[in-house]
Design a protein around this motif. Sequence first.
Motif, PDB file in Angstrom:
ATOM      1  N   GLY A  42       0.879  -1.135  -0.039  1.00 12.50           N
ATOM      2  CA  GLY A  42      -0.143  -0.207   0.153  1.00 12.50           C
ATOM      3  C   GLY A  42       0.838   1.344  -0.095  1.00 12.50           C
ATOM      4  N   ALA A  43       2.135   1.056   0.125  1.00 14.68           N
ATOM      5  CA  ALA A  43       3.125   2.354   0.288  1.00 14.68           C
ATOM      6  C   ALA A  43       4.290   1.794  -0.192  1.00 14.68           C
ATOM      7  N   LEU A  44       4.906   2.477  -0.936  1.00 13.98           N
ATOM      8  CA  LEU A  44       6.281   2.290  -1.571  1.00 13.98           C
ATOM      9  C   LEU A  44       7.078   3.653  -1.341  1.00 13.98           C
ATOM     10  N   ALA A  45       8.112   3.567  -0.557  1.00 17.46           N
ATOM     11  CA  ALA A  45       9.038   4.900  -0.420  1.00 17.46           C
ATOM     12  C   ALA A  45      10.571   4.621  -0.983  1.00 17.46           C
ATOM     13  N   SER A  46      10.988   5.573  -1.688  1.00 18.19           N
ATOM     14  CA  SER A  46      12.055   5.166  -2.576  1.00 18.19           C
ATOM     15  C   SER A  46      13.023   6.500  -2.419  1.00 18.19           C
ATOM     16  N   PHE A  47      14.446   6.158  -2.699  1.00 19.98           N
ATOM     17  CA  PHE A  47      15.496   7.058  -2.447  1.00 19.98           C
ATOM     18  C   PHE A  47      16.456   6.956  -3.435  1.00 19.98           C
ATOM     19  N   LEU A  52      14.380  -3.382  -1.482  1.00 24.12           N
ATOM     20  CA  LEU A  52      15.449  -3.608  -2.583  1.00 24.12           C
ATOM     21  C   LEU A  52      16.628  -2.460  -2.370  1.00 24.12           C
ATOM     22  N   VAL A  53      17.535  -2.885  -2.667  1.00 23.76           N
ATOM     23  CA  VAL A  53      18.727  -1.947  -2.755  1.00 23.76           C
ATOM     24  C   VAL A  53      19.653  -2.309  -3.963  1.00 23.76           C
ATOM     25  N   ILE A  54      19.939  -1.359  -4.921  1.00 31.09           N
ATOM     26  CA  ILE A  54      20.824  -1.395  -6.126  1.00 31.09           C
ATOM     27  C   ILE A  54      21.836  -0.288  -5.917  1.00 31.09           C
ATOM     28  N   ARG A  66       2.449   4.028   4.783  1.00 29.93           N
ATOM     29  CA  ARG A  66       3.518   4.910   4.476  1.00 29.93           C
ATOM     30  C   ARG A  66       4.607   5.124   5.620  1.00 29.93           C
ATOM     31  N   ALA A  67       4.197   5.249   6.962  1.00 33.35           N
ATOM     32  CA  ALA A  67       5.077   5.522   7.963  1.00 33.35           C
ATOM     33  C   ALA A  67       6.162   4.353   7.979  1.00 33.35           C
ATOM     34  N   ALA A  80      11.675   2.983   7.332  1.00 32.68           N
ATOM     35  CA  ALA A  80      12.771   1.997   6.953  1.00 32.68           C
ATOM     36  C   ALA A  80      13.648   2.617   5.482  1.00 32.68           C
ATOM     37  N   CYS A  81      13.209   3.162   4.814  1.00 32.03           N
ATOM     38  CA  CYS A  81      14.033   3.827   3.550  1.00 32.03           C
ATOM     39  C   CYS A  81      15.087   4.605   4.092  1.00 32.03           C
TER      40      CYS A  81
END
Length: 153
Positions: free
Chosen positions: A27-32, A78-80, A102-103, A108-109
């Motif tokens: 339901g939530a995806l956080a990315s950097f 996932l980490v690339i 989202r929290a 965690a991201c």
Amino acid sequence: MPVRIQEADFDIGGELADFCRADPRIGALASFVGLVRDVSGGDGVSEMSLEHYPGMTEKALAAIVGEALQRWSLIDALVIHRVGRLLPGDRIVLVAVAAAHRAEAFAACEFIMDYLKTRAPFWKRELTAAGARWVEARDDDDRAAERWRQPGG
């Protein structure tokens, strides 16, 4: 829990689409996404070289992701991370975290990225007008990682 170290660039949209498609509970995806800057320490940077210790680096990244999976209610991460010669504007790292809400994904991201900067065995060398130099650890990165050891962090 995919962890990849590679020289090749990655497609952010494609990676995130594949990652989200894997589980309908997401339901939530956080990315950097980290990029090579053209300035560091006030000096212009024309290129950066990233080195790693194969096997050890993947194990360190997997441990960081594993710790995040234990601390938060996550579905996956996932980490690339790229190595080799990179130019300003090139992508260095992608961290993606999937959760129901989202929290957990945001926290965690940020945790993974903070620990990656301080615990992952990568060595960075920048090429500037003054010559090549190894990048030293930054106090800001250490402080960011330290806060996760505090209660509520």
